[in-house]
Design a protein around this motif. Structure first.
Motif, PDB file in Angstrom:
ATOM      1  N   PHE A 227       0.845  -1.187   0.000  1.00 23.94           N
ATOM      2  CA  PHE A 227       0.000   0.000   0.000  1.00 23.94           C
ATOM      3  C   PHE A 227       0.886   1.243   0.000  1.00 23.94           C
ATOM      4  O   PHE A 227       1.843   1.334   0.771  1.00 23.94           O
ATOM      5  CB  PHE A 227      -0.900  -0.038   1.237  1.00 23.94           C
ATOM      6  CG  PHE A 227      -1.860   1.100   1.319  1.00 23.94           C
ATOM      7  CD1 PHE A 227      -2.860   1.249   0.364  1.00 23.94           C
ATOM      8  CD2 PHE A 227      -1.777   2.018   2.354  1.00 23.94           C
ATOM      9  CE1 PHE A 227      -3.764   2.295   0.444  1.00 23.94           C
ATOM     10  CE2 PHE A 227      -2.677   3.064   2.447  1.00 23.94           C
ATOM     11  CZ  PHE A 227      -3.671   3.199   1.492  1.00 23.94           C
ATOM     12  N   ARG A 228       0.587   2.198  -0.870  1.00 28.47           N
ATOM     13  CA  ARG A 228       1.483   3.335  -1.081  1.00 28.47           C
ATOM     14  C   ARG A 228       1.291   4.493  -0.102  1.00 28.47           C
ATOM     15  O   ARG A 228       2.122   5.402  -0.046  1.00 28.47           O
ATOM     16  CB  ARG A 228       1.303   3.856  -2.514  1.00 28.47           C
ATOM     17  CG  ARG A 228       1.840   2.907  -3.567  1.00 28.47           C
ATOM     18  CD  ARG A 228       1.330   3.246  -4.948  1.00 28.47           C
ATOM     19  NE  ARG A 228       1.615   4.626  -5.320  1.00 28.47           N
ATOM     20  CZ  ARG A 228       1.135   5.203  -6.427  1.00 28.47           C
ATOM     21  NH1 ARG A 228       0.358   4.503  -7.253  1.00 28.47           N
ATOM     22  NH2 ARG A 228       1.436   6.451  -6.713  1.00 28.47           N
TER      23      ARG A 228
ATOM     24  N   PRO B  85       0.438   4.495   3.636  1.00 25.05           N
ATOM     25  CA  PRO B  85       0.128   4.147   5.030  1.00 25.05           C
ATOM     26  C   PRO B  85       0.351   5.329   5.970  1.00 25.05           C
ATOM     27  O   PRO B  85       1.183   6.202   5.718  1.00 25.05           O
ATOM     28  CB  PRO B  85       1.127   3.020   5.325  1.00 25.05           C
ATOM     29  CG  PRO B  85       2.308   3.335   4.449  1.00 25.05           C
ATOM     30  CD  PRO B  85       1.722   3.896   3.182  1.00 25.05           C
TER      31      PRO B  85
ATOM     32  N   SER C 260      -5.330   6.835   7.027  1.00 26.88           N
ATOM     33  CA  SER C 260      -5.026   5.453   6.643  1.00 26.88           C
ATOM     34  C   SER C 260      -4.100   4.830   7.684  1.00 26.88           C
ATOM     35  O   SER C 260      -3.346   5.536   8.360  1.00 26.88           O
ATOM     36  CB  SER C 260      -4.361   5.405   5.270  1.00 26.88           C
ATOM     37  OG  SER C 260      -3.132   6.126   5.285  1.00 26.88           O
TER      38      SER C 260
ATOM     39  N   GLN D 224      -0.582  -1.493   6.392  1.00 26.94           N
ATOM     40  CA  GLN D 224      -1.072  -2.714   5.762  1.00 26.94           C
ATOM     41  C   GLN D 224      -0.958  -3.842   6.782  1.00 26.94           C
ATOM     42  O   GLN D 224       0.061  -4.001   7.451  1.00 26.94           O
ATOM     43  CB  GLN D 224      -0.247  -3.022   4.515  1.00 26.94           C
ATOM     44  CG  GLN D 224      -0.753  -4.230   3.741  1.00 26.94           C
ATOM     45  CD  GLN D 224      -0.127  -4.328   2.361  1.00 26.94           C
ATOM     46  OE1 GLN D 224       0.113  -3.315   1.710  1.00 26.94           O
ATOM     47  NE2 GLN D 224       0.155  -5.543   1.923  1.00 26.94           N
TER      48      GLN D 224
ATOM     49  N   TYR E 185      -5.060  -6.426   4.223  1.00 26.88           N
ATOM     50  CA  TYR E 185      -5.999  -5.315   4.196  1.00 26.88           C
ATOM     51  C   TYR E 185      -5.325  -4.063   4.743  1.00 26.88           C
ATOM     52  O   TYR E 185      -4.281  -4.122   5.410  1.00 26.88           O
ATOM     53  CB  TYR E 185      -7.255  -5.635   5.017  1.00 26.88           C
ATOM     54  CG  TYR E 185      -7.027  -5.648   6.517  1.00 26.88           C
ATOM     55  CD1 TYR E 185      -7.247  -4.509   7.296  1.00 26.88           C
ATOM     56  CD2 TYR E 185      -6.584  -6.803   7.165  1.00 26.88           C
ATOM     57  CE1 TYR E 185      -7.038  -4.527   8.664  1.00 26.88           C
ATOM     58  CE2 TYR E 185      -6.370  -6.827   8.531  1.00 26.88           C
ATOM     59  CZ  TYR E 185      -6.602  -5.673   9.280  1.00 26.88           C
ATOM     60  OH  TYR E 185      -6.389  -5.682  10.633  1.00 26.88           O
ATOM     61  N   VAL E 186      -5.931  -2.927   4.441  1.00 30.81           N
ATOM     62  CA  VAL E 186      -5.481  -1.634   4.980  1.00 30.81           C
ATOM     63  C   VAL E 186      -6.694  -0.960   5.606  1.00 30.81           C
ATOM     64  O   VAL E 186      -7.734  -0.820   4.951  1.00 30.81           O
ATOM     65  CB  VAL E 186      -4.898  -0.726   3.880  1.00 30.81           C
ATOM     66  CG1 VAL E 186      -4.548   0.652   4.453  1.00 30.81           C
ATOM     67  CG2 VAL E 186      -3.662  -1.363   3.258  1.00 30.81           C
TER      68      VAL E 186
ATOM     69  N   ASP F 226      -8.663  -3.807   0.172  1.00 33.47           N
ATOM     70  CA  ASP F 226      -7.651  -4.706  -0.369  1.00 33.47           C
ATOM     71  C   ASP F 226      -6.525  -3.839  -0.935  1.00 33.47           C
ATOM     72  O   ASP F 226      -6.774  -2.998  -1.798  1.00 33.47           O
ATOM     73  CB  ASP F 226      -8.276  -5.557  -1.479  1.00 33.47           C
ATOM     74  CG  ASP F 226      -7.350  -6.660  -1.962  1.00 33.47           C
ATOM     75  OD1 ASP F 226      -6.118  -6.424  -2.022  1.00 33.47           O
ATOM     76  OD2 ASP F 226      -7.858  -7.739  -2.307  1.00 33.47           O
ATOM     77  N   PRO F 227      -5.280  -3.993  -0.459  1.00 35.97           N
ATOM     78  CA  PRO F 227      -4.193  -3.134  -0.946  1.00 35.97           C
ATOM     79  C   PRO F 227      -3.874  -3.338  -2.429  1.00 35.97           C
ATOM     80  O   PRO F 227      -3.270  -2.470  -3.057  1.00 35.97           O
ATOM     81  CB  PRO F 227      -2.999  -3.519  -0.065  1.00 35.97           C
ATOM     82  CG  PRO F 227      -3.311  -4.893   0.431  1.00 35.97           C
ATOM     83  CD  PRO F 227      -4.805  -4.947   0.566  1.00 35.97           C
TER      84      PRO F 227
ATOM     85  N   ALA G 141      -7.630  -1.680  -4.010  1.00 36.40           N
ATOM     86  CA  ALA G 141      -8.366  -0.670  -3.227  1.00 36.40           C
ATOM     87  C   ALA G 141      -9.855  -0.960  -3.091  1.00 36.40           C
ATOM     88  O   ALA G 141     -10.593  -0.131  -2.556  1.00 36.40           O
ATOM     89  CB  ALA G 141      -8.152   0.731  -3.798  1.00 36.40           C
TER      90      ALA G 141
ATOM     91  N   SER H  82     -13.167   3.996  -0.284  1.00 37.23           N
ATOM     92  CA  SER H  82     -12.206   3.215  -1.074  1.00 37.23           C
ATOM     93  C   SER H  82     -11.983   3.762  -2.484  1.00 37.23           C
ATOM     94  O   SER H  82     -10.882   3.637  -3.033  1.00 37.23           O
ATOM     95  CB  SER H  82     -12.658   1.762  -1.152  1.00 37.23           C
ATOM     96  OG  SER H  82     -13.867   1.633  -1.882  1.00 37.23           O
TER      97      SER H  82
ATOM     98  N   TYR I 235      -8.844   5.964  -3.079  1.00 37.69           N
ATOM     99  CA  TYR I 235      -7.530   5.317  -3.153  1.00 37.69           C
ATOM    100  C   TYR I 235      -7.331   4.618  -4.495  1.00 37.69           C
ATOM    101  O   TYR I 235      -6.202   4.522  -4.993  1.00 37.69           O
ATOM    102  CB  TYR I 235      -7.347   4.363  -1.966  1.00 37.69           C
ATOM    103  CG  TYR I 235      -7.245   5.125  -0.670  1.00 37.69           C
ATOM    104  CD1 TYR I 235      -6.022   5.649  -0.244  1.00 37.69           C
ATOM    105  CD2 TYR I 235      -8.371   5.409   0.089  1.00 37.69           C
ATOM    106  CE1 TYR I 235      -5.929   6.403   0.922  1.00 37.69           C
ATOM    107  CE2 TYR I 235      -8.287   6.168   1.254  1.00 37.69           C
ATOM    108  CZ  TYR I 235      -7.064   6.660   1.660  1.00 37.69           C
ATOM    109  OH  TYR I 235      -6.975   7.426   2.804  1.00 37.69           O
TER     110      TYR I 235
END
Length: 334
Positions: free
Chosen positions: A89-90, A92, A114, A117, A125-126, A153-154, A157, A212, A215
């Motif tokens: 995930f970009r 966090p 956010s 991850q 998940y995030v 879902d990373p 998204a 979501s 993202y």
């Protein structure tokens, strides 16, 4: 209530109307249940709770609302697309703070946050959380404290689960939705006053919730003028399709200073979704019907850097203009 969070939040400005008339039509099979000690879906750790109003900060404000209904068949939702390979995930541990104004007067403060991850039940998940609170005069007229948690879902998204808790003018409503994209189904739990309900709602494969989609938008390849895309959005009440078009580049001034931005035009269409099965009796892409075309329209500005920050959103309605604006940003951890 038309404004909910700024971006996500913004999405409410754009997509979520949480008053009683805004409720989706529930399938006839809905049941009343006792919800004490009952939970849905995987146990997941939420993002850290948010403080909306910085310490020692005084605020002022005003109010808002939104719109109508119709009916027309629309194209079926897209068939499942290949799922991207899992990726880190970009964004966090990122925090975005918003001020939401209506007709020029501040009505709310909101935060989108956010988390890291994580993994539960063999699934990555995030956690994403959002919080909005009315301020000033608006708080006296229509007090609200709204919270949202979405677990995405990373890889793509899409939402795995969403939770919404609304406290508005003395009324409390709770929505919990588990998304089963492969089955074209959302399992909904709704609680209001002393009653609770559980029901299923048909959804297209690529359905997002009000947090979501942003993202997913951020992870898209670089924009160019004329790009068009759409998002199906569902949170347990209205099911919507949001149509977007990149209309140009524009510099935007905010309390954080100047941003180079992309200007995106959007319109929200409220739909109904009817369950379908294929020849083998397996769940299939639902049939979609237009209920309220162009229920909301406006513009979203995102930064032209790699972060694609939501710097401003403007929504036009019959009651005036609502604007959510980024006022503070805490960068994500590396």
């Amino acid at each position: 209530m038309a404004l909910f969070f700024a971006l996500s939040l913004i999405s409410t400005l754009a997509f979520a109307q949480t008053n009683d008339e805004a409720e989706t039509e529930v399938p006839a099979t809905k049941k009343r249940v006792n919800t004490t000690n009952r939970t849905l879906g995987p146990k997941m750790q939420r993002a850290r709770p948010a403080r909306v109003v910085p310490k020692n900060k005084k605020l002022s404000a005003k109010a808002t609302r939104v719109g109508p209904a119709q009916s027309k068949v629309v194209q079926p939702a897209p068939a499942p697309a290949p799922k991207p390979q899992p990726a880190a995930f970009r964004w966090p541990n990122e925090e975005l703070y918003f001020s939401i104004r209506f007709n020029g007067i501040e009505a709310m403060r909101a935060i989108l946050r956010s988390g890291d991850q994580q993994r539960a039940k063999n699934r990555d998940y995030v956690p994403i959380s959002a919080f909005a609170q009315s301020v000033g005069f608006f708080h006296k007229v229509y007090p609200l404290v709204d919270r949202a948690n979405t677990f995405i879902d990373p890889a793509d998204a899409r939402p795995i689960r969403s939770e919404k808790h609304f406290e508005e003018r003395g009324q409390t409503r709770i929505y919990k939705v588990d998304f089963w994209a492969d089955l074209y189904r959302a399992e909904v739990f709704k609680s209001r006053k002393t009653s609770s309900q559980r029901y299923n709602h048909a959804i297209p494969y690529e359905t997002h919730d009000m947090l979501s989609w942003y993202y997913h938008l951020r992870a898209r390849p670089d924009f160019k003028v004329g790009d068009k895309f759409e998002y199906y959005v569902y949170d347990g009440w209205k099911f919507s399709r949001v149509d977007m078009e990149v209309v140009g580049k524009e510099d935007v001034y905010t309390p954080m200073g100047w941003f180079k931005g992309w200007k995106i035009k959007f319109s929200r269409n409220v739909l109904t979704a009817q369950r379908r099965r294929d020849k083998k009796k397996k769940p299939a892409t639902p049939a979609l019907t237009m209920k309220t075309p162009n229920d909301h329209s406006g513009h979203l500005w995102v930064s032209r850097d790699a972060n694609r920050l939501p710097i401003r959103v403007a929504i036009d309605s019959q009651f005036g203009t609502g604007i959510a604006e980024l006022i503070k940003y805490t960068p994500h951890s590396k």
